[in-house]
Motif scaffolding. Structure first.
Motif, mmCIF file in Angstrom:
data_model
loop_
_atom_site.group_PDB
_atom_site.id
_atom_site.type_symbol
_atom_site.label_atom_id
_atom_site.label_comp_id
_atom_site.label_asym_id
_atom_site.label_seq_id
_atom_site.Cartn_x
_atom_site.Cartn_y
_atom_site.Cartn_z
ATOM 1 N N LEU A 169 -18.034 1.026 1.916
ATOM 2 C CA LEU A 169 -17.171 1.057 3.094
ATOM 3 C C LEU A 169 -17.858 0.309 4.232
ATOM 4 C CD1 LEU A 169 -15.463 3.150 1.577
ATOM 5 C CD2 LEU A 169 -15.312 4.444 3.707
ATOM 6 N N PRO A 170 -17.385 -0.887 4.586
ATOM 7 C CA PRO A 170 -17.951 -1.593 5.740
ATOM 8 C C PRO A 170 -17.416 -1.016 7.044
ATOM 9 C CG PRO A 170 -16.176 -2.867 4.803
ATOM 10 C CD PRO A 170 -16.332 -1.657 3.926
ATOM 11 N N GLN A 171 -17.859 -1.577 8.150
ATOM 12 C CA GLN A 171 -17.407 -1.108 9.459
ATOM 13 C C GLN A 171 -15.902 -1.301 9.619
ATOM 14 O OE1 GLN A 171 -19.576 -2.886 12.667
ATOM 15 N NE2 GLN A 171 -18.819 -1.478 14.200
ATOM 16 N N LYS A 172 -15.382 -2.380 9.068
ATOM 17 C CA LYS A 172 -13.939 -2.649 9.113
ATOM 18 C C LYS A 172 -13.470 -2.897 7.690
ATOM 19 C CE LYS A 172 -10.497 -5.639 11.374
ATOM 20 N NZ LYS A 172 -9.748 -4.544 12.005
ATOM 21 N N SER A 173 -12.740 -1.960 7.125
ATOM 22 C CA SER A 173 -12.301 -2.058 5.732
ATOM 23 C C SER A 173 -11.023 -2.871 5.614
ATOM 24 C CB SER A 173 -12.074 -0.657 5.151
ATOM 25 O OG SER A 173 -13.299 0.015 4.967
ATOM 26 N N TYR A 174 -10.874 -3.482 4.476
ATOM 27 C CA TYR A 174 -9.659 -4.244 4.189
ATOM 28 C C TYR A 174 -8.527 -3.286 3.867
ATOM 29 C CZ TYR A 174 -6.357 -7.078 1.504
ATOM 30 O OH TYR A 174 -5.219 -7.675 1.023
ATOM 31 N N ILE A 175 -7.383 -3.495 4.506
ATOM 32 C CA ILE A 175 -6.201 -2.664 4.254
ATOM 33 C C ILE A 175 -5.061 -3.607 3.884
ATOM 34 C CG2 ILE A 175 -4.615 -0.936 5.174
ATOM 35 C CD1 ILE A 175 -6.752 -0.189 7.211
ATOM 36 N N PRO A 176 -4.656 -3.656 2.625
ATOM 37 C CA PRO A 176 -3.622 -4.609 2.211
ATOM 38 C C PRO A 176 -2.251 -4.254 2.777
ATOM 39 C CG PRO A 176 -4.134 -3.107 0.418
ATOM 40 C CD PRO A 176 -5.120 -2.816 1.507
ATOM 41 N N VAL A 177 -1.410 -5.271 2.904
ATOM 42 C CA VAL A 177 -0.026 -5.063 3.331
ATOM 43 C C VAL A 177 0.731 -4.365 2.204
ATOM 44 C CG1 VAL A 177 2.108 -6.212 4.033
ATOM 45 C CG2 VAL A 177 -0.103 -7.087 4.836
ATOM 46 N N GLY A 178 1.563 -3.389 2.552
ATOM 47 C CA GLY A 178 2.330 -2.647 1.550
ATOM 48 C C GLY A 178 2.500 -1.211 1.985
ATOM 49 N N THR A 179 2.765 -0.334 1.032
ATOM 50 C CA THR A 179 2.929 1.077 1.362
ATOM 51 C C THR A 179 1.575 1.694 1.705
ATOM 52 O OG1 THR A 179 2.647 1.814 -0.916
ATOM 53 C CG2 THR A 179 4.882 1.244 -0.222
ATOM 54 N N LEU A 180 1.638 2.828 2.406
ATOM 55 C CA LEU A 180 0.401 3.533 2.749
ATOM 56 C C LEU A 180 -0.297 4.010 1.481
ATOM 57 C CD1 LEU A 180 -1.356 4.464 5.079
ATOM 58 C CD2 LEU A 180 -0.051 6.592 5.154
ATOM 59 N N LYS A 181 0.492 4.353 0.459
ATOM 60 C CA LYS A 181 -0.090 4.741 -0.830
ATOM 61 C C LYS A 181 -0.946 3.601 -1.395
ATOM 62 C CE LYS A 181 3.117 8.087 -2.923
ATOM 63 N NZ LYS A 181 4.028 8.298 -4.074
ATOM 64 N N SER A 182 -0.405 2.381 -1.347
ATOM 65 C CA SER A 182 -1.132 1.225 -1.860
ATOM 66 C C SER A 182 -2.430 1.005 -1.095
ATOM 67 C CB SER A 182 -0.262 -0.030 -1.770
ATOM 68 O OG SER A 182 0.916 0.108 -2.546
ATOM 69 N N ALA A 183 -2.373 1.205 0.219
ATOM 70 C CA ALA A 183 -3.561 1.027 1.047
ATOM 71 C C ALA A 183 -4.635 2.050 0.701
ATOM 72 C CB ALA A 183 -3.187 1.121 2.525
ATOM 73 N N LEU A 184 -4.210 3.278 0.431
ATOM 74 C CA LEU A 184 -5.163 4.344 0.107
ATOM 75 C C LEU A 184 -5.740 4.168 -1.298
ATOM 76 C CD1 LEU A 184 -3.202 7.389 1.576
ATOM 77 C CD2 LEU A 184 -5.442 6.587 2.356
ATOM 78 N N ALA A 185 -4.902 3.756 -2.243
ATOM 79 C CA ALA A 185 -5.340 3.661 -3.637
ATOM 80 C C ALA A 185 -6.167 2.410 -3.905
ATOM 81 C CB ALA A 185 -4.125 3.656 -4.566
ATOM 82 N N TYR A 186 -6.111 1.408 -3.035
ATOM 83 C CA TYR A 186 -6.783 0.125 -3.252
ATOM 84 C C TYR A 186 -8.249 0.327 -3.644
ATOM 85 C CZ TYR A 186 -8.247 -4.676 -2.432
ATOM 86 O OH TYR A 186 -8.738 -5.950 -2.591
ATOM 87 N N PRO A 187 -8.741 -0.350 -4.704
ATOM 88 C CA PRO A 187 -8.086 -1.446 -5.439
ATOM 89 C C PRO A 187 -7.289 -0.996 -6.663
ATOM 90 C CG PRO A 187 -10.356 -1.299 -6.116
ATOM 91 C CD PRO A 187 -10.160 -0.220 -5.095
ATOM 92 N N LEU A 188 -7.068 0.310 -6.839
ATOM 93 C CA LEU A 188 -6.263 0.804 -7.953
ATOM 94 C C LEU A 188 -4.786 0.741 -7.594
ATOM 95 C CD1 LEU A 188 -8.363 3.941 -9.038
ATOM 96 C CD2 LEU A 188 -8.519 1.596 -9.883
ATOM 97 N N GLU A 189 -3.939 1.015 -8.577
ATOM 98 C CA GLU A 189 -2.502 1.033 -8.353
ATOM 99 C C GLU A 189 -2.088 2.360 -7.721
ATOM 100 O OE1 GLU A 189 -0.421 -1.450 -8.771
ATOM 101 O OE2 GLU A 189 -2.061 -2.748 -9.463
ATOM 102 N N PRO A 190 -0.992 2.380 -6.936
ATOM 103 C CA PRO A 190 -0.550 3.613 -6.272
ATOM 104 C C PRO A 190 -0.281 4.759 -7.241
ATOM 105 C CG PRO A 190 0.635 1.707 -5.412
ATOM 106 C CD PRO A 190 -0.150 1.227 -6.592
ATOM 107 N N GLU A 191 0.129 4.425 -8.490
ATOM 108 C CA GLU A 191 0.454 5.467 -9.460
ATOM 109 C C GLU A 191 -0.788 6.177 -10.006
ATOM 110 O OE1 GLU A 191 1.395 2.295 -9.693
ATOM 111 O OE2 GLU A 191 3.459 2.502 -8.932
ATOM 112 N N SER A 192 -1.967 5.738 -9.588
ATOM 113 C CA SER A 192 -3.207 6.335 -10.099
ATOM 114 C C SER A 192 -3.440 7.745 -9.564
ATOM 115 C CB SER A 192 -4.408 5.452 -9.734
ATOM 116 O OG SER A 192 -4.242 4.142 -10.234
ATOM 117 N N PHE A 193 -2.738 8.115 -8.501
ATOM 118 C CA PHE A 193 -2.944 9.420 -7.880
ATOM 119 C C PHE A 193 -1.591 10.069 -7.596
ATOM 120 C CE2 PHE A 193 -6.312 6.490 -6.530
ATOM 121 C CZ PHE A 193 -7.437 7.145 -7.005
ATOM 122 N N THR A 194 -1.618 11.393 -7.451
ATOM 123 C CA THR A 194 -0.386 12.150 -7.144
ATOM 124 C C THR A 194 -0.186 12.223 -5.638
ATOM 125 O OG1 THR A 194 -1.535 14.287 -7.037
ATOM 126 C CG2 THR A 194 -0.771 13.546 -9.217
#
Length: 572
Positions: free
Chosen positions: A441-466
């Protein structure tokens, strides 16, 4: 479908800049080669058929002229019907050829783009290119230059084949039609067989030489155009991505000046291209205009001597004009050729840079084994060779928690990059744990454009978590108010404040539950109370995870078992 070794754009292995053939060849020996060659065969067949139609039309026009002179109405009617039928065929066939060319170009572009992306995103070359400034606008070379390169290559190749067939065909026809020119030279007579063929080739060669002399500078101008256009687009993208920070600084006017300045390079390049292109086109047009009466003048002796009829004159001038216009392709396509060379050079440079990134020798040896982290005789350098810090020996056992402190410039963040295998500048060895889940985790993390689920799951797919896991992670990271936004799409890097972005990054830690956690001032934007709460939750929720934190605040030392203090250029 399984891929063979040929199903990839090969990077050069000898350290030299790749040739243009290394850009073209891989696709045509890949698993797609049979479809590619089938489409290319269809295109060439249509071109040959079109050439035959033009030959037939040339003969029909000559016959039609003689029929009109003789007022032979039955022959006129039959000739016009044949002309109409062949004309329809010669109109439809090129349309099919255009469709086949577009489809073949799309398939080649798709294959080549995937291949370049694979090399660009691998081990990770995209980071190395930017870190070492090996090349500019790598992303736009992939997005734009590949598209233009494949399109131009297919069109140039098919046109050249078409030109060669047409040139051969109409050279034979014109040779037969023009006969021999007899020139009295005193007591002797000079006879030149197929003299109109020599004339058209001499004219075309002179025209091409003039074009090359005036137009060769366009290769460099075209290459520079691609660069300045990409730089201008990139600066606009930077402004869009950092709109809030620019607004806080009141930097709109300054950014406007930078954009105008950057566009000035685009304008200057365009003006230069306009001047060079105008000069080239002007001399080409003047050359063509001066010699435009040539075919009629050359054929006139044959008509006056009775060797040909008016229909024959029409055939000769049409054959001459067709051969001349076919040979003129090389002059007309010169600008396209210079642009093609410029595109090829930019892609060759990208392949070369990717090869350098792949083959770069790291001074720091990184291996993976065991469950602990070892640094032995580690010296960290800046890219210019200046020593940042030296670490004779450092061992982090599984489950331990370390905080790394030191003055600014002592190499704290660089130490984490080295542990991640992202920093080659230095000496010594690092043994990293094998088969463990690691999160940096750097000082400023990369947050991809998309759903909040996608941002949290990155770099995995959103379906990886409930959904429950997402909600719990947000609650643990003091972002419970965002729990109802999991399915919302947005540009979260712009929507969230700096502190919220760091809390979202911490939510990834709670969600992924890694074995090794590296935090590089990952809570620096948070107030002390929130920071304390996050670390307290981190220690409670992941008690067995190994934690290495880079921090300046003394308050964080209480959450760690050990302290590593670095000093610039000194042993500790």
């Amino acid at each position: 479908m399984m891929k063979t070794q040929a199903d990839n754009q090969q990077l050069p292995n000898d350290g030299n800049r790749p040739g243009i053939w290394q850009l073209i060849r891989p696709y045509w020996v890949s698993s797609e080669r049979w479809l590619a060659f089938a489409l290319l065969g269809l295109i060439l067949t249509i071109n040959f058929t079109t050439t035959y139609a033009h030959v037939a039309l040339n003969k029909l026009h000559g016959g039609l002229t003689d029929a009109l002179v003789a007022l032979d109405w039955p022959l006129i009617s039959m000739t016009m019907l044949k002309t109409l039928g062949i004309g329809v065929v010669s109109t439809i066939m090129p349309l099919i050829s255009v469709l086949a060319i577009e489809y073949l170009t799309l398939r080649w572009r798709t294959w080549m783009t995937k291949s370049f992306i694979s090399h660009w995103t691998r081990h990770p070359a995209y980071y190395q290119l930017e870190r070492d400034n090996l090349i500019t606008n790598g992303d736009q070379r992939i997005a734009e230059d590949i598209k233009l390169f494949t399109d131009t290559t297919i069109n140039l190749f098919t046109n050249i084949i078409y030109v060669v067939v047409n040139v051969t065909t109409f050279t034979i026809i014109l040779w037969g039609l023009s006969g021999a020119l007899s020139i009295p030279l005193g007591e002797r007579t000079l006879t030149i067989p197929g003299y109109m063929v020599f004339a058209v080739y001499l004219y075309s060669f002179a025209h091409l030489a003039l074009t090359h002399w005036l137009g060769k500078v366009l290769i460099g101008v075209n290459m520079h155009r691609q660069t300045v256009e990409a730089d201008f687009r990139f600066l606009g993208m930077q402004m869009r991505e950092n709109a809030e920070q620019i607004a806080f600084f009141g930097g709109g006017d300054r950014e406007g000046q930078r954009l105008v300045s950057r566009f000035g390079r685009v304008r200057d390049n365009t003006l230069l291209m306009m001047r060079k292109t105008f000069k080239l086109s002007l001399f080409q047009s003047m050359f063509a205009q001066v010699f435009s009466p040539l075919p009629m003048l050359l054929a006139l002796p044959l008509l006056l001597s009775g060797k040909i009829t008016m229909g024959g004159l029409t055939q000769i001038t049409m054959a001459y004009g067709t051969l001349l216009s076919t040979l003129a392709f090389f002059q007309q396509a010169y600008q396209s050729f210079t642009n093609w060379v410029a595109l090829a050079n930019r892609l060759r440079d990208l392949l070369w840079a990717l090869s350098k990134a792949r083959d770069q020798l790291a001074g720091i040896s990184l291996t993976r084994q065991g469950t602990a982290l070892f640094c032995d005789g580690l010296t960290l350098f800046r890219p210019d060779g200046v020593v940042l810090s030296h670490l004779p020996h450092w061992q982090v056992n599984a489950g331990e928690r370390w905080v790394v402190t030191g003055q600014s410039g002592s190499g704290k963040s660089t130490l984490l990059r080295a542990c991640a295998g992202l920093w080659p500048y230095g000496e010594g060895s690092i043994i990293a744990p094998e088969g463990v889940r690691t999160l940096f985790l750097p000082q400023k993390s990369y947050i991809p454009v998309g759903t909040l689920k996608s941002a949290l799951a990155y770099p995995l797919e959103p379906e990886s978590f409930t959904d429950q896991q997402y909600r719990q992670a947000l609650e643990d990271s003091c972002l419970a108010e965002r729990a109802d936004s999991l399915t919302e799409s947005g540009r979260w890097q712009q929507v969230l404040s700096g502190g919220e972005q760091q809390r979202l990054a911490m939510a990834r830690v709670f969600l992924h539950r890694p074995d090794f956690i590296f935090l590089d001032e990952a809570t620096s934007a948070l107030d002390p109370d929130t920071e304390y709460q996050l670390y307290q939750t981190l220690v409670e929720k992941l008690p067995d995870s190994t934690l290495i934190s880079v921090a300046h605040r003394k308050s964080l030392e209480q959450f760690h078992h050990h302290i590593l203090t670095l000093a610039p250029g000194q042993d500790k």
